[in-house]
Design an enzyme around this catalytic site. Structure first.
Site, PDB file in Angstrom:
ATOM      1  N   ASP A 168      -4.458 -29.299  -7.508  1.00 47.67           N
ATOM      2  CA  ASP A 168      -4.355 -28.121  -6.646  1.00 47.67           C
ATOM      3  C   ASP A 168      -4.232 -28.555  -5.175  1.00 47.67           C
ATOM      4  O   ASP A 168      -4.828 -27.959  -4.272  1.00 47.67           O
ATOM      5  CB  ASP A 168      -5.554 -27.176  -6.831  1.00 47.67           C
ATOM      6  CG  ASP A 168      -5.284 -25.781  -6.259  1.00 47.67           C
ATOM      7  OD1 ASP A 168      -4.176 -25.534  -5.762  1.00 47.67           O
ATOM      8  OD2 ASP A 168      -6.210 -24.951  -6.311  1.00 47.67           O
ATOM      9  N   ASP A 182       0.140 -18.188  -8.934  1.00 49.02           N
ATOM     10  CA  ASP A 182      -0.985 -18.953  -8.395  1.00 49.02           C
ATOM     11  C   ASP A 182      -1.329 -18.562  -6.960  1.00 49.02           C
ATOM     12  O   ASP A 182      -0.457 -18.348  -6.127  1.00 49.02           O
ATOM     13  CB  ASP A 182      -0.712 -20.454  -8.438  1.00 49.02           C
ATOM     14  CG  ASP A 182      -1.937 -21.219  -7.955  1.00 49.02           C
ATOM     15  OD1 ASP A 182      -2.995 -21.066  -8.580  1.00 49.02           O
ATOM     16  OD2 ASP A 182      -1.842 -21.912  -6.935  1.00 49.02           O
ATOM     17  N   ARG A 239       4.724 -26.315  -0.203  1.00 51.60           N
ATOM     18  CA  ARG A 239       4.861 -25.439   0.987  1.00 51.60           C
ATOM     19  C   ARG A 239       6.258 -25.216   1.513  1.00 51.60           C
ATOM     20  O   ARG A 239       6.428 -24.522   2.504  1.00 51.60           O
ATOM     21  CB  ARG A 239       3.987 -25.967   2.142  1.00 51.60           C
ATOM     22  CG  ARG A 239       2.507 -26.197   1.806  1.00 51.60           C
ATOM     23  CD  ARG A 239       1.816 -24.954   1.403  1.00 51.60           C
ATOM     24  NE  ARG A 239       0.351 -25.083   1.437  1.00 51.60           N
ATOM     25  CZ  ARG A 239      -0.472 -24.317   0.741  1.00 51.60           C
ATOM     26  NH1 ARG A 239      -0.006 -23.380  -0.059  1.00 51.60           N
ATOM     27  NH2 ARG A 239      -1.766 -24.472   0.829  1.00 51.60           N
ATOM     28  N   HIS A 252      -0.082 -28.972 -10.760  1.00 52.39           N
ATOM     29  CA  HIS A 252      -0.528 -27.931  -9.812  1.00 52.39           C
ATOM     30  C   HIS A 252      -0.584 -28.467  -8.379  1.00 52.39           C
ATOM     31  O   HIS A 252      -1.618 -28.943  -7.920  1.00 52.39           O
ATOM     32  CB  HIS A 252      -1.909 -27.432 -10.245  1.00 52.39           C
ATOM     33  CG  HIS A 252      -2.306 -26.144  -9.610  1.00 52.39           C
ATOM     34  ND1 HIS A 252      -2.899 -25.119 -10.302  1.00 52.39           N
ATOM     35  CD2 HIS A 252      -2.191 -25.699  -8.333  1.00 52.39           C
ATOM     36  CE1 HIS A 252      -3.134 -24.105  -9.488  1.00 52.39           C
ATOM     37  NE2 HIS A 252      -2.715 -24.440  -8.279  1.00 52.39           N
TER      38      HIS A 252
HETATM   39  O1  DOR Z   1      -7.631 -23.091  -2.583  1.00 51.88           O
HETATM   40  C1  DOR Z   1      -6.546 -22.637  -2.908  1.00 51.88           C
HETATM   41  N1  DOR Z   1      -5.459 -22.803  -2.141  1.00 51.88           N
HETATM   42  N2  DOR Z   1      -6.450 -21.978  -4.062  1.00 51.88           N
HETATM   43  C2  DOR Z   1      -5.337 -21.338  -4.409  1.00 51.88           C
HETATM   44  O2  DOR Z   1      -5.324 -20.742  -5.453  1.00 51.88           O
HETATM   45  C3  DOR Z   1      -4.168 -21.306  -3.502  1.00 51.88           C
HETATM   46  C4  DOR Z   1      -4.172 -22.467  -2.609  1.00 51.88           C
HETATM   47  C5  DOR Z   1      -3.200 -22.374  -1.461  1.00 51.88           C
HETATM   48  O3  DOR Z   1      -2.040 -22.007  -1.679  1.00 51.88           O
HETATM   49  O4  DOR Z   1      -3.577 -22.739  -0.353  1.00 51.88           O
END
Ligand code: DOR
Length: 419
Positions: free
Chosen positions: A300, A148, A61, A57
């Protein structure tokens, strides 16, 4: 690449043994040969060699938001964190919702990635939740499907997606969030929000949608993975689903295991979605890690620009970086404190994500070298100025940790080396 990594403690067959790792034309062998006489010898006595970590995860970008991160910086950052494989999230422009749109990202990966990147395709077109993406055409190239950043709101849409994913033999990786319960919240709906006059996100916005999805898994038999779980109720729902025999796995992130809302500060580096929850939630997540309910830890990693993260808890964008700090943070907070063993941590960062998503490479005789070397005695303060990621916003800024990555080799090539 040819070299000898000498005298390290090496994780092979799920245990640590002191041995030499020979890398011959990029391939691992543990057997010495006289032919290796002119190989470079790198002394790693007292250091640890792990299979390269796998993070299912991360947000790289590119394409679309390269001012926050790109595939080169994101994968170099990952190698600096000990990772040799990551799954990239599809909240991109164009969103990978067809083979054609996915190809833009695949071309960029081919051009600039220093480690393996396995993209996710979206579940719905543009992740807008209205129409199913072209899952058929993307299936051969993706780790699975996810929207997501957003939950799939409509039950019928998720049902369709699960039926299709099941037919294609692919995983649905779900960001669970019920928009009807958000009510403008942006941090956990708990003590800190109350005391500081912030709007809270209730726990049910996450677990309510997990509950809905588990019902659909029962109906479809789809392989289902839950992203970044943060609440005690989510842990319990997944624990019961596993007992029932459903094909369910889940991940949580380092920040949910280390912090509770009592640690929040009025700073955008403590803001992410889902939010850092209560101490009770944190302890339930630790229990979930210990009893195997939580299969893996994913970061994440969600880089944003300094400006986007400079607006406090209320107005900063959601998301923090994490790929360069995950191992030291988890080693320091979970292993050195005897909550879990080092072997268990490697299961969470390598073995389980690899087996669930069918990616990553084992550290085995004859396999391409995908490994990372850590000095576990090295102690330092986390300093985002040292990150290779373009994102600098982390709740772990200034934390004192143990575990420094000395080298990462991906597909037989050095992807990171401490100078
Ligand atoms: O904190 C987050 N940032 N949660 C997400 O689900 C998406 C992510 C993002 O793309 O910045």
């Amino acid at each position: 690449m040819n070299c000898i990594l000498k005298d390290a403690m090496v994780y092979v067959n799920k245990e640590f043994t002191k041995k030499d790792v020979f890398i011959v034309d990029g391939t691992v062998t543990f057997e010495h040969s006289p032919l290796f006489f002119d190989f470079q010898v790198i002394p790693f006595d007292g250091k640890f060699i792990f299979p390269g970590f796998t993070d299912v995860h991360v947000h790289l970008r590119e394409p679309g938001f390269s001012y926050k991160e790109n595939i080169e910086t994101g994968t170099k950052a990952a190698a600096h964190g000990g990772y040799t494989a990551v799954c990239s999230m599809p909240n991109l422009k164009p969103a990978p919702d067809s083979a054609e749109n996915l190809k833009v990202q695949l071309d960029a990966i081919k051009k600039s990635a220093v480690i393996d990147v396995h993209p996710f395709g979206t579940i719905t077109k543009g992740s807008l939740g209205e129409e199913l993406s072209d899952m058929d055409s993307m299936a051969p190239y993706v780790a699975g499907f996810t929207d997501d950043g957003k939950g799939v709101q409509r039950d019928e849409m998720m049902l369709e997606a699960m039926k299709k994913a099941k037919a294609l033999g692919k995983i649905i990786s779900a960001h669970c969030e019920d928009n009807t319960l958000l009510r403008g919240g942006y941090i956990h709906d708990g003590e800190y929000a109350k005391e500081h006059g912030h709007k809270g996100i209730c726990s049910e916005s996450e677990w309510g949608q997990i509950k809905r999805d588990l019902e659909l898994v029962r109906e479809t038999g789809c392989a289902y993975h839950v992203c970044h779980i943060s609440t005690k109720e989510s842990v319990e729902l997944i624990r019961q689903a596993k007992k029932e025999g459903l094909d369910v796995t889940c991940e949580t992130g380092p920040h949910y295991l280390v912090f509770s809302d009592a640690d929040l500060q009025e700073d955008g580096r403590f803001k992410m979605n889902p939010p850092i929850r209560s101490e009770e939630d944190r302890l339930a997540l630790i229990d979930g890690i210990k009893d195997g309910t939580i299969d893996m830890i994913a970061t994440d990693h969600a880089p944003h620009s300094a400006e986007e993260k400079s607006k406090g808890l209320k107005d900063s964008l959601m998301g923090v970086v994490g790929i360069e700090t995950a191992f030291p943070v988890l080693y320091t907070n979970l292993v050195k404190t005897n909550i879990i063993s080092l072997e268990k941590l490697i299961e969470l960062l390598h073995d389980n994500p690899c087996s669930r998503f069918g990616i990553g490479v084992e550290l085995e005789e004859g396999k391409s070298a995908n490994l990372t070397v850590f000095d576990l005695d090295s102690s330092y303060k986390i300093d985002s100025n040292c990150f290779l990621s373009m994102g600098k916003s982390t709740p772990f800024e200034g934390a004192q940790v143990f575990g420094e990555c000395l080298m990462t080799i991906s597909n037989g090539q050095i992807a990171w080396q401490k100078s």
